[in-house]
Structures are given as structure tokens and as C-alpha cells.
Design a protein around this motif. Structure first.
Motif, PDB file in Angstrom:
ATOM      1  N   HIS A  70     -32.904 102.439  38.957  1.00 61.07           N
ATOM      2  CA  HIS A  70     -32.929 103.651  39.690  1.00 61.07           C
ATOM      3  C   HIS A  70     -34.101 103.959  40.517  1.00 61.07           C
ATOM      4  CE1 HIS A  70     -31.243 107.413  40.643  1.00 61.07           C
ATOM      5  NE2 HIS A  70     -31.987 108.091  40.263  1.00 61.07           N
ATOM      6  N   GLY A  71     -33.876 104.174  41.978  1.00 61.83           N
ATOM      7  CA  GLY A  71     -35.137 104.419  42.627  1.00 61.83           C
ATOM      8  C   GLY A  71     -35.663 103.234  43.043  1.00 61.83           C
ATOM      9  N   LYS A  72     -35.432 102.012  42.970  1.00 60.71           N
ATOM     10  CA  LYS A  72     -36.083 100.765  43.262  1.00 60.71           C
ATOM     11  C   LYS A  72     -35.418 100.150  44.472  1.00 60.71           C
ATOM     12  CE  LYS A  72     -38.282 101.359  39.710  1.00 60.71           C
ATOM     13  NZ  LYS A  72     -39.682 102.270  39.601  1.00 60.71           N
ATOM     14  N   LEU A  73     -36.133  99.338  45.033  1.00 56.98           N
ATOM     15  CA  LEU A  73     -35.449  98.878  46.437  1.00 56.98           C
ATOM     16  C   LEU A  73     -34.267  97.690  46.036  1.00 56.98           C
ATOM     17  CD1 LEU A  73     -38.507  97.446  48.390  1.00 56.98           C
ATOM     18  CD2 LEU A  73     -36.762  99.201  48.941  1.00 56.98           C
ATOM     19  N   THR A  74     -33.250  97.804  46.903  1.00 57.64           N
ATOM     20  CA  THR A  74     -32.203  96.833  46.834  1.00 57.64           C
ATOM     21  C   THR A  74     -32.516  95.529  47.722  1.00 57.64           C
ATOM     22  OG1 THR A  74     -30.964  97.414  48.681  1.00 57.64           O
ATOM     23  CG2 THR A  74     -30.645  98.805  46.759  1.00 57.64           C
ATOM     24  N   ALA A  75     -31.822  94.229  47.771  1.00 55.46           N
ATOM     25  CA  ALA A  75     -32.105  93.321  48.206  1.00 55.46           C
ATOM     26  C   ALA A  75     -32.112  93.285  49.744  1.00 55.46           C
ATOM     27  CB  ALA A  75     -30.903  92.212  48.007  1.00 55.46           C
ATOM     28  N   ASN A  76     -31.552  94.521  50.400  1.00 58.39           N
ATOM     29  CA  ASN A  76     -31.601  94.568  51.823  1.00 58.39           C
ATOM     30  C   ASN A  76     -32.442  95.847  52.169  1.00 58.39           C
ATOM     31  OD1 ASN A  76     -29.784  96.716  51.137  1.00 58.39           O
ATOM     32  ND2 ASN A  76     -28.725  96.671  53.146  1.00 58.39           N
ATOM     33  N   GLY A  77     -33.263  96.246  51.413  1.00 59.81           N
ATOM     34  CA  GLY A  77     -34.333  97.152  51.768  1.00 59.81           C
ATOM     35  C   GLY A  77     -33.969  98.625  51.643  1.00 59.81           C
ATOM     36  N   GLU A  78     -32.650  98.821  50.813  1.00 58.40           N
ATOM     37  CA  GLU A  78     -32.250 100.404  50.505  1.00 58.40           C
ATOM     38  C   GLU A  78     -32.634 100.543  49.083  1.00 58.40           C
ATOM     39  OE1 GLU A  78     -28.093 101.198  51.182  1.00 58.40           O
ATOM     40  OE2 GLU A  78     -28.015  99.698  53.085  1.00 58.40           O
ATOM     41  N   ILE A  79     -32.462 101.979  48.861  1.00 59.22           N
ATOM     42  CA  ILE A  79     -32.949 102.366  47.620  1.00 59.22           C
ATOM     43  C   ILE A  79     -31.791 102.578  46.790  1.00 59.22           C
ATOM     44  CG2 ILE A  79     -33.992 104.599  46.423  1.00 59.22           C
ATOM     45  CD1 ILE A  79     -36.040 102.757  48.117  1.00 59.22           C
ATOM     46  N   PHE A  80     -31.790 102.051  45.445  1.00 59.48           N
ATOM     47  CA  PHE A  80     -30.685 101.706  44.515  1.00 59.48           C
ATOM     48  C   PHE A  80     -30.784 103.374  43.937  1.00 59.48           C
ATOM     49  CE2 PHE A  80     -29.375 101.436  40.107  1.00 59.48           C
ATOM     50  CZ  PHE A  80     -27.912 101.274  40.451  1.00 59.48           C
ATOM     51  N   ASP A  81     -29.639 103.939  44.168  1.00 59.05           N
ATOM     52  CA  ASP A  81     -29.355 105.222  43.479  1.00 59.05           C
ATOM     53  C   ASP A  81     -28.312 105.150  42.393  1.00 59.05           C
ATOM     54  OD1 ASP A  81     -28.549 107.783  42.605  1.00 59.05           O
ATOM     55  OD2 ASP A  81     -28.861 108.776  44.561  1.00 59.05           O
ATOM     56  N   LEU A 155     -25.181 100.639  58.715  1.00 58.46           N
ATOM     57  CA  LEU A 155     -26.636 100.481  58.333  1.00 58.46           C
ATOM     58  C   LEU A 155     -27.077 101.812  58.551  1.00 58.46           C
ATOM     59  CD1 LEU A 155     -28.585  98.576  57.669  1.00 58.46           C
ATOM     60  CD2 LEU A 155     -29.629  98.381  59.883  1.00 58.46           C
ATOM     61  N   SER A 156     -26.414 102.854  59.298  1.00 61.91           N
ATOM     62  CA  SER A 156     -26.884 104.337  59.503  1.00 61.91           C
ATOM     63  C   SER A 156     -26.608 105.153  58.208  1.00 61.91           C
ATOM     64  CB  SER A 156     -26.383 104.764  60.748  1.00 61.91           C
ATOM     65  OG  SER A 156     -24.690 104.903  60.686  1.00 61.91           O
ATOM     66  N   ASP A 157     -25.770 104.330  57.402  1.00 61.25           N
ATOM     67  CA  ASP A 157     -25.404 104.977  56.161  1.00 61.25           C
ATOM     68  C   ASP A 157     -26.291 104.467  54.900  1.00 61.25           C
ATOM     69  OD1 ASP A 157     -23.289 106.782  57.357  1.00 61.25           O
ATOM     70  OD2 ASP A 157     -21.998 105.511  56.711  1.00 61.25           O
ATOM     71  N   ALA A 158     -27.260 103.847  55.325  1.00 61.18           N
ATOM     72  CA  ALA A 158     -28.052 103.072  54.312  1.00 61.18           C
ATOM     73  C   ALA A 158     -28.787 104.281  53.342  1.00 61.18           C
ATOM     74  CB  ALA A 158     -29.368 102.437  54.978  1.00 61.18           C
ATOM     75  N   ILE A 159     -28.898 103.852  52.103  1.00 63.00           N
ATOM     76  CA  ILE A 159     -29.392 104.824  51.123  1.00 63.00           C
ATOM     77  C   ILE A 159     -30.962 104.741  51.066  1.00 63.00           C
ATOM     78  CG2 ILE A 159     -29.365 105.481  48.633  1.00 63.00           C
ATOM     79  CD1 ILE A 159     -26.764 104.307  48.534  1.00 63.00           C
ATOM     80  N   THR A 160     -31.727 105.738  51.570  1.00 57.09           N
ATOM     81  CA  THR A 160     -33.177 105.510  51.822  1.00 57.09           C
ATOM     82  C   THR A 160     -33.920 106.412  50.563  1.00 57.09           C
ATOM     83  OG1 THR A 160     -33.140 107.135  53.496  1.00 57.09           O
ATOM     84  CG2 THR A 160     -32.982 104.746  54.200  1.00 57.09           C
ATOM     85  N   VAL A 162     -33.179 108.608  46.453  1.00 56.77           N
ATOM     86  CA  VAL A 162     -32.523 109.051  45.602  1.00 56.77           C
ATOM     87  C   VAL A 162     -31.812 110.478  45.674  1.00 56.77           C
ATOM     88  CG1 VAL A 162     -32.999 107.377  43.947  1.00 56.77           C
ATOM     89  CG2 VAL A 162     -34.050 109.614  43.910  1.00 56.77           C
ATOM     90  N   GLY A 163     -30.642 110.837  45.384  1.00 59.84           N
ATOM     91  CA  GLY A 163     -30.333 112.441  45.444  1.00 59.84           C
ATOM     92  C   GLY A 163     -29.790 112.585  46.696  1.00 59.84           C
ATOM     93  N   GLN A 164     -29.538 111.623  47.465  1.00 61.32           N
ATOM     94  CA  GLN A 164     -28.693 112.088  48.795  1.00 61.32           C
ATOM     95  C   GLN A 164     -27.175 112.374  48.483  1.00 61.32           C
ATOM     96  OE1 GLN A 164     -29.827 108.180  50.839  1.00 61.32           O
ATOM     97  NE2 GLN A 164     -30.248 109.426  52.473  1.00 61.32           N
TER      98      GLN A 164
END
Length: 294
Positions: A70-81, A155-160, A162-164
Motif C-alpha cells: 500500500h502506497g508503493k510504486l506499481t510497475a508503470n509508475g502509479e501508486i498502489f492503493d 493514463l489520465s486516470d492514473a493513481i498518484t 492513496v485515498g483518491q
């Protein structure tokens, strides 16, 4: 610089390094969402081949992941929530939208694939904790599912962070790429006997065999390998009268084993249905194999 300052700097450096290290190699960092397919890679002795595959529609086992990432980077640079509807997949493009169906209840959800994984026991998708809860597989931990590719994710919906607020699983404005998909397959790790090589669930093609071999078109579902012929026969009997089940003797790493498999099947979709039957019968490590004739 005094020794006290040097010690303080060293401790600060160690703190930063420690703060960036997480299980599975994930790191805390500034998000940089991007589209990614990726090069072939190897995990645990098995090869994975990321590819654009608009026709991806597979049956297999799903696991889930959450707090440790939780809160770490995913493989494509998003944030895992862990509280968003996301997932990890070994080979599909990132980010993608897939439809996941709970094979036991028929319930379906759409999730955003923005990470790589899972890499154990032939599982085909790793759901976020919230995705598993919505699908009804959280308590089971591992469950049979069908995963169907829907299209590219925006890509505009990327998770950047947590808590979005959940925006929903939106497709890209442009249609999915229709490039000829590469074969997504895993290199064999433990061949079951001299006449079988493993193939992934993604295509009816086995990894390259020696040139002295010729391939047949027959596909099978390998249910299991048993040291006891009695246990193998018991496993085979679970499929009932009329099921296309066979029991064969073979060797693996010098050990005499009895192999139970379903088939043969003439096409990959029939083999996937056979795999689903095996999984629903309790054989969660079953896999599709293709026979190679010497």
C-alpha cells in the motif's frame, strides 16, 4: 566535517535507503505514470513475455495483495492503493482494463491493471484487497476466475496517491491497439515427462523444442503428478464416468511418477474449459500442456 556530522549523515543515508525498500522490490518514490508493455523477464526460473493481446480471455486462479504494498510504486509508475479497484498481471500492457469473473458465483468486476504479478503456482492475476472484496474472493485468498481484456486504460486516470476517490474504470479515448499479439508464454521449469512440455494458458504454442522433435496439435490439462499410483487413480476418479481423463506413468528428475491429465483437446479454448473443470474439482495447480512427439 566532524565525525559527529559524518555519523549523522551516514545515519540519514541509511534511513533514506531503508525507507525506500519494501517487500517484492517495490519502492516509495514520486509517481511517474506511463504506458508500459515491457521486455521478457524471468522470475523464479520462469520466463514471462509481456505483449499486446486484445483477445486475452483466460481461466485460472486469482490471489490478492494489500498492506505490504500500500502506497508503493506499481510497475508503470502509479501508486498502489489497496482500496482501489486495481490488479497486477504478468504480461498484459499497463495500464489496461480487464473484466474479472468469479467462477463460483458469476459476479463480475472491472479493474485497472497497473502492476506486474503474480508469480506463483500458475496464478493469472493478483487483485487489490478492495477488488478481491468486491469480487467475493477476499476470504478464500485464492479463487478460480476468468480474466478478459477489455481495453487500454486512460493514463489520465492514473493513481498518484492513496485515498483518491474512485473514478471508475475508464477506457482510453483511442481504441485498443490491434497489433499482432506476441505469444505470452512461460519457459518450462519442471517438465513432467519426456513427451510433455509446458505451455502457458495464453496460446496453444509450446516453448521451443529440440529440432529433432515434431509437435502434435493435441493439448492436455495436466491435473497432477503423484508418487502413488493409488492417489493418481483416486484423483482421476473425481472427474466421473465419461470424462476425458487418463493416467500415465512417467519420470520427473529421475523419480517415477503417475500423471493424471484431461484431454486431448484440439484448440486452446477447449483446453481452457478443461482447465476450469480441473480447478473447480480442487486441482488448483493444474496447467495446460502440449504433447511433443519424438
Amino acid at each position: 566535517m566532524t565525525s559527529t556530522v559524518l555519523r549523522a549523515f551516514a545515519l540519514f543515508t541509511l534511513f533514506v535507503i531503508a525507507a525506500c525498500s519494501t517487500p517484492g522490490g517495490k519502492r516509495t518514490a514520486v509517481p511517474s505514470p506511463h504506458v508500459k508493455v515491457g521486455e521478457p523477464y524471468q522470475i523464479g526460473g520462469r520466463w514471462y513475455y509481456p505483449a499486446v493481446d486484445p483477445n486475452y480471455n483466460r481461466v485460472g486462479m486469482a490471489s490478492w495483495y494489500g498492506p505490504n504494498f500500500h502506497g508503493k510504486l506499481t510497475a508503470n509508475g502509479e501508486i498502489f492503493d489497496q482500496n482501489r479497484l486495481t490488479a497486477a498481471h504478468p504480461t498484459l500492457p499497463l495500464p489496461s482494463i480487464v473484466e474479472v469473473t468469479n467462477q463460483k458465483t458469476g459476479k463480475k468486476i472491472r479493474v485497472r491493471v497497473n502492476d506486474r504479478g503474480p508469480f506463483a503456482q500458475n496464478r493469472i492475476i493478483d487483485l487489490s484487497m478492495e477488488s478481491a472484496r468486491k469480487l467475493g474472493t477476499l476470504d478464500a485468498g485464492v479463487a478460480p476466475v476468468r480474466v478478459r481484456y477489455v481495453g487500454e486504460a486512460r493514463l489520465s486516470d492514473a493513481i498518484t496517491r492513496v485515498g483518491q476517490r474512485e473514478r471508475g474504470q475508464s477506457l482510453a479515448s483511442k481504441p485498443p491497439s490491434r497489433r499482432s499479439p506476441q505469444v505470452a508464454q512461460a519457459a518450462p521449469t519442471q517438465p513432467s515427462n519426456p513427451n510433455l512440455v509446458y505451455t502457458s494458458m495464453s496460446a496453444p504454442a509450446a516453448p521451443a523444442a529440440p529440432t529433432s522433435f515434431s509437435r502434435s496439435n493435441a493439448l492436455y490439462v495436466q491435473v497432477g503428478a503423484f508418487s502413488s499410483a493409488g492417489n493418481a487413480n483416486t484423483a482421476a476418479s473425481r472427474f466421473g464416468v465419461g470424462a476425458p481423463v487418463s493416467v500415465e506413468q512417467g519420470r520427473r528428475n529421475g523419480r517415477a511418477l503417475t500423471f493424471v491429465r484431461l484431454g486431448p483437446y484440439s484448440d486452446i479454448m477447449s483446453a481452457q474449459n478443461g482447465l476450469q473443470t480441473a480447478i473447480e474439482s480442487g486441482f488448483v495447480d493444474a496447467m495446460i500442456v502440449q504433447e511433443v512427439v519424438n
